[in-house]
Design a protein around this motif. Structure first.
Motif, short mmCIF file in Angstrom:
data_model
loop_
_atom_site.label_atom_id
_atom_site.label_comp_id
_atom_site.label_asym_id
_atom_site.label_seq_id
_atom_site.Cartn_x
_atom_site.Cartn_y
_atom_site.Cartn_z
N GLN A 25 22.13 69.75 27.54
CA GLN A 25 23.58 69.70 27.33
C GLN A 25 24.25 68.94 28.47
O GLN A 25 23.93 69.13 29.64
N LYS A 26 25.18 68.06 28.09
CA LYS A 26 25.90 67.26 29.08
C LYS A 26 27.24 67.93 29.38
O LYS A 26 27.77 68.68 28.55
N PRO A 27 27.80 67.68 30.56
CA PRO A 27 29.11 68.26 30.88
C PRO A 27 30.17 67.80 29.87
O PRO A 27 30.22 66.64 29.48
N GLY A 28 30.98 68.73 29.43
CA GLY A 28 32.04 68.43 28.48
C GLY A 28 31.58 68.46 27.03
O GLY A 28 32.38 68.22 26.12
N GLN A 29 30.34 68.74 26.80
CA GLN A 29 29.82 68.80 25.43
C GLN A 29 30.25 70.11 24.79
O GLN A 29 30.16 71.17 25.40
N LYS A 30 30.72 70.04 23.56
CA LYS A 30 31.22 71.23 22.87
C LYS A 30 30.07 72.05 22.32
O LYS A 30 28.95 71.55 22.10
N LYS A 31 30.36 73.33 22.07
CA LYS A 31 29.34 74.24 21.52
C LYS A 31 28.84 73.76 20.17
O LYS A 31 27.66 73.89 19.84
N GLU A 32 29.75 73.22 19.37
CA GLU A 32 29.37 72.72 18.04
C GLU A 32 28.36 71.58 18.16
O GLU A 32 27.39 71.52 17.40
N GLN A 33 28.57 70.71 19.11
CA GLN A 33 27.63 69.60 19.32
C GLN A 33 26.27 70.13 19.77
O GLN A 33 25.22 69.66 19.31
N THR A 34 26.29 71.11 20.67
CA THR A 34 25.04 71.72 21.14
C THR A 34 24.32 72.39 19.98
O THR A 34 23.09 72.30 19.85
N ARG A 35 25.07 73.04 19.11
CA ARG A 35 24.49 73.72 17.95
C ARG A 35 23.84 72.70 17.01
O ARG A 35 22.74 72.92 16.49
N LEU A 36 24.49 71.56 16.81
CA LEU A 36 23.94 70.51 15.95
C LEU A 36 22.67 69.92 16.55
O LEU A 36 21.70 69.65 15.83
N ILE A 37 22.67 69.75 17.86
CA ILE A 37 21.46 69.26 18.54
C ILE A 37 20.33 70.26 18.36
O ILE A 37 19.18 69.90 18.09
N ALA A 38 20.66 71.55 18.50
CA ALA A 38 19.65 72.60 18.33
C ALA A 38 19.09 72.58 16.91
O ALA A 38 17.87 72.76 16.71
N GLN A 39 19.94 72.34 15.93
CA GLN A 39 19.46 72.27 14.54
C GLN A 39 18.50 71.09 14.36
O GLN A 39 17.49 71.20 13.68
N GLY A 40 18.84 69.96 14.98
CA GLY A 40 17.95 68.80 14.91
C GLY A 40 16.61 69.09 15.55
O GLY A 40 15.56 68.70 15.03
#
Length: 109
Positions: A25-40
């Motif tokens: 996770q990069k600084p300023g990254q939203k939880k939704e983006q992190t969740r999408l990355i986790a799904q990938g």
């Protein structure tokens, strides 16, 4: 290609994917983006596991295919040795019976 549901992916895989996503996770990254990355990542892990299982099945099939050939060869060699023994057995019994018969006659005179 059919979409996979989260229920088909194990909890361990989901946890692993979330840990990896949070580590990257990069600084300023939203939880939704992190969740999408986790799904990938989950999909990648699921595909990897699927390919490993497929390779294992193919290896097992190849092993099973070779196994009957080896068993046939072993059975043939066992049958040959049993055949040799079965051919000798009557002759040995005949010889022993004649020796016994001769001994009986010789000692009873």
């Amino acid at each position: 290609m059919a979409k996979q549901k989260n229920s088909e992916i194990s909890v361990e895989t989901q946890d692993e994917a979330m840990v990896v996503a949070k580590k990257t996770q990069k600084p300023g990254q939203k939880k939704e983006q992190t969740r999408l990355i986790a799904q990938g990542i989950q999909k990648g892990i699921a595909e990897y596991k699927k390919s490993v299982k497929s390779k294992q099945r193919q290896a097992d099939k190849a092993k099973k295919k070779k196994q009957p050939e080896n068993q046939t060869t072993e059975l043939e060699s066992e049958n040959e040795s049993q055949t040799e023994k079965s051919h000798r057995t009557p002759w040995i019994l005949l010889l022993l019976s004649w020796i016994g018969f001769a001994a009986y006659i010789f000692y009873n005179r």
